[in-house]
Design an enzyme around this catalytic site. Sequence first.
Site, PDB file in Angstrom:
ATOM      1  N   GLU A   1      44.125  42.733  80.289  1.00 11.31           N
ATOM      2  CA  GLU A   1      44.910  43.729  81.028  1.00 11.31           C
ATOM      3  C   GLU A   1      45.517  43.070  82.272  1.00 11.31           C
ATOM      4  O   GLU A   1      44.885  42.248  82.921  1.00 11.31           O
ATOM      5  CB  GLU A   1      43.975  44.874  81.458  1.00 11.31           C
ATOM      6  CG  GLU A   1      44.687  46.057  82.087  1.00 11.31           C
ATOM      7  CD  GLU A   1      43.736  47.215  82.420  1.00 11.31           C
ATOM      8  OE1 GLU A   1      42.517  46.985  82.562  1.00 11.31           O
ATOM      9  OE2 GLU A   1      44.218  48.351  82.529  1.00 11.31           O
TER      10      GLU A   1
ATOM     11  N   LYS B   1      47.822  52.756  77.586  1.00  4.86           N
ATOM     12  CA  LYS B   1      46.445  53.112  77.955  1.00  4.86           C
ATOM     13  C   LYS B   1      46.301  54.623  78.138  1.00  4.86           C
ATOM     14  O   LYS B   1      47.063  55.239  78.883  1.00  4.86           O
ATOM     15  CB  LYS B   1      46.093  52.383  79.249  1.00  4.86           C
ATOM     16  CG  LYS B   1      44.654  52.537  79.716  1.00  4.86           C
ATOM     17  CD  LYS B   1      44.424  51.731  81.000  1.00  4.86           C
ATOM     18  CE  LYS B   1      42.972  51.696  81.417  1.00  4.86           C
ATOM     19  NZ  LYS B   1      42.775  50.880  82.642  1.00  4.86           N
TER      20      LYS B   1
ATOM     21  N   CYS C   1      40.657  48.511  78.224  1.00  2.00           N
ATOM     22  CA  CYS C   1      39.704  48.594  79.340  1.00  2.00           C
ATOM     23  C   CYS C   1      38.884  49.886  79.349  1.00  2.00           C
ATOM     24  O   CYS C   1      38.030  50.083  78.506  1.00  2.00           O
ATOM     25  CB  CYS C   1      40.462  48.388  80.651  1.00  2.00           C
ATOM     26  SG  CYS C   1      39.394  47.923  82.031  1.00  2.00           S
TER      27      CYS C   1
HETATM   28  O1  LIG Z   1      44.178  47.607  88.876  1.00  2.00           O
HETATM   29  C1  LIG Z   1      44.549  46.538  88.411  1.00  2.00           C
HETATM   30  O2  LIG Z   1      45.183  45.687  89.049  1.00  2.00           O
HETATM   31  C2  LIG Z   1      44.211  46.187  87.010  1.00  2.00           C
HETATM   32  N1  LIG Z   1      43.720  47.294  86.245  1.00  2.00           N
HETATM   33  C3  LIG Z   1      42.462  47.577  86.240  1.00  2.00           C
HETATM   34  O3  LIG Z   1      41.702  46.904  86.871  1.00  2.00           O
HETATM   35  C4  LIG Z   1      41.981  48.742  85.438  1.00  2.00           C
HETATM   36  C5  LIG Z   1      42.419  50.005  86.127  1.00  2.00           C
HETATM   37  S1  LIG Z   1      41.835  50.161  87.775  1.00  2.00           S
HETATM   38  N2  LIG Z   1      40.567  48.642  85.347  1.00  2.00           N
HETATM   39  C6  LIG Z   1      39.788  49.389  84.579  1.00  2.00           C
HETATM   40  O4  LIG Z   1      40.236  50.222  83.785  1.00  2.00           O
HETATM   41  C7  LIG Z   1      38.316  49.067  84.758  1.00  2.00           C
HETATM   42  C8  LIG Z   1      37.384  49.922  83.919  1.00  2.00           C
HETATM   43  C9  LIG Z   1      35.985  49.590  84.276  1.00  2.00           C
HETATM   44  O5  LIG Z   1      35.684  48.675  85.000  1.00  2.00           O
HETATM   45  C10 LIG Z   1      34.896  50.414  83.719  1.00  2.00           C
HETATM   46  O6  LIG Z   1      35.137  51.240  82.811  1.00  2.00           O
HETATM   47  O7  LIG Z   1      33.757  50.245  84.160  1.00  2.00           O
END
Ligand SMILES: O=C(O)CNC(=O)[C@H](CS)NC(=O)CCC(=O)C(=O)O
Length: 273
Positions: free
Chosen positions: A47, A118, A160
């Site tokens: 991602e 997503k 994710c």
């Molecule tokens: O924000 C960014 O720059 C990159 N994108 C992410 O990091 C994404 C959205 S905040 N991360 C997740 O979905 C983590 C899920 C997770 O860690 C869990 O389900 O425990």
Amino acid sequence: MARSTSLVTVAALQMVSSSDLAVNLLRAEGLIAEAANGGAKLAVLPENFALFGRQRIFDLAVQEAASGDLQSQLAHLAAKYNLTLVAGTIPTPAPDGRVYATSFVYGPDGCCLGQYRKMHLFDADVADAQGSYRESDSYAPGDDVVVLETPFGRIGVGICYDLRFPELFRQMFELKADIVVLPSAFTRSTGWAHWLPLLRARAIENQCLVVAANQGGVHDAKRQTSGGSVIIDSWGRVLAEAGLGEVCILADYDSAEQNALRLRMPVAQHRRL
Ligand SMILES: O=C(O)CNC(=O)[C@H](CS)NC(=O)CCC(=O)C(=O)O
């Protein structure tokens, strides 16, 4: 000895992406080249592989909608290295002014096989330096489950946080997915607690190969991701696993073995709900 025709080499590419698009793309190409050298016919990027951090995602989404430059480069990489490329996620514009986290999938001829947006957005409080994650402030959720046909199997795409919603993967199973890919950026604290058991459960319960490509390192003062990119077979065996850092992991997917398991234990036919 001749290699069984039911074997296909697959790769998960783990990155520690920064906010520098050009550097990220060069590193992604290095890892794709490594996967191709190892014989991979499928490679999965994590991602936000091209741009980590929130500052420039809107600019990139608008730029992409206008020029499609990044998408052309990714299509070109798939063709250059003769593999199916799951291009992690890049931001694409949503009608309400936010962006989608979109995963484009390219075939070895450079054609786009499809895209997945997503569905589940990470709005959660976590015990780490960042503390609060509100993905839906900038990202809009997608609506469609996506399973794509390729010569070596049907590929379901999740991203994710989607991993925590087994019903999504069940729908992929109903759509006859053989392989599930999961570009990710799991936080270090949640990832070290939940990543591997959730992935193994998805592989076992849906009797599919799981290729999970995570971010794995320190991105800035507040953001650390958990690494541990992994390839898991339909029996739940870990075929290859990364630690932290930028790395390409490879494993052989055996479709004959997987199909035999599905005949021996036909859970698809035993469902009651
Ligand atoms: O924000 C960014 O720059 C990159 N994108 C992410 O990091 C994404 C959205 S905040 N991360 C997740 O979905 C983590 C899920 C997770 O860690 C869990 O389900 O425990």
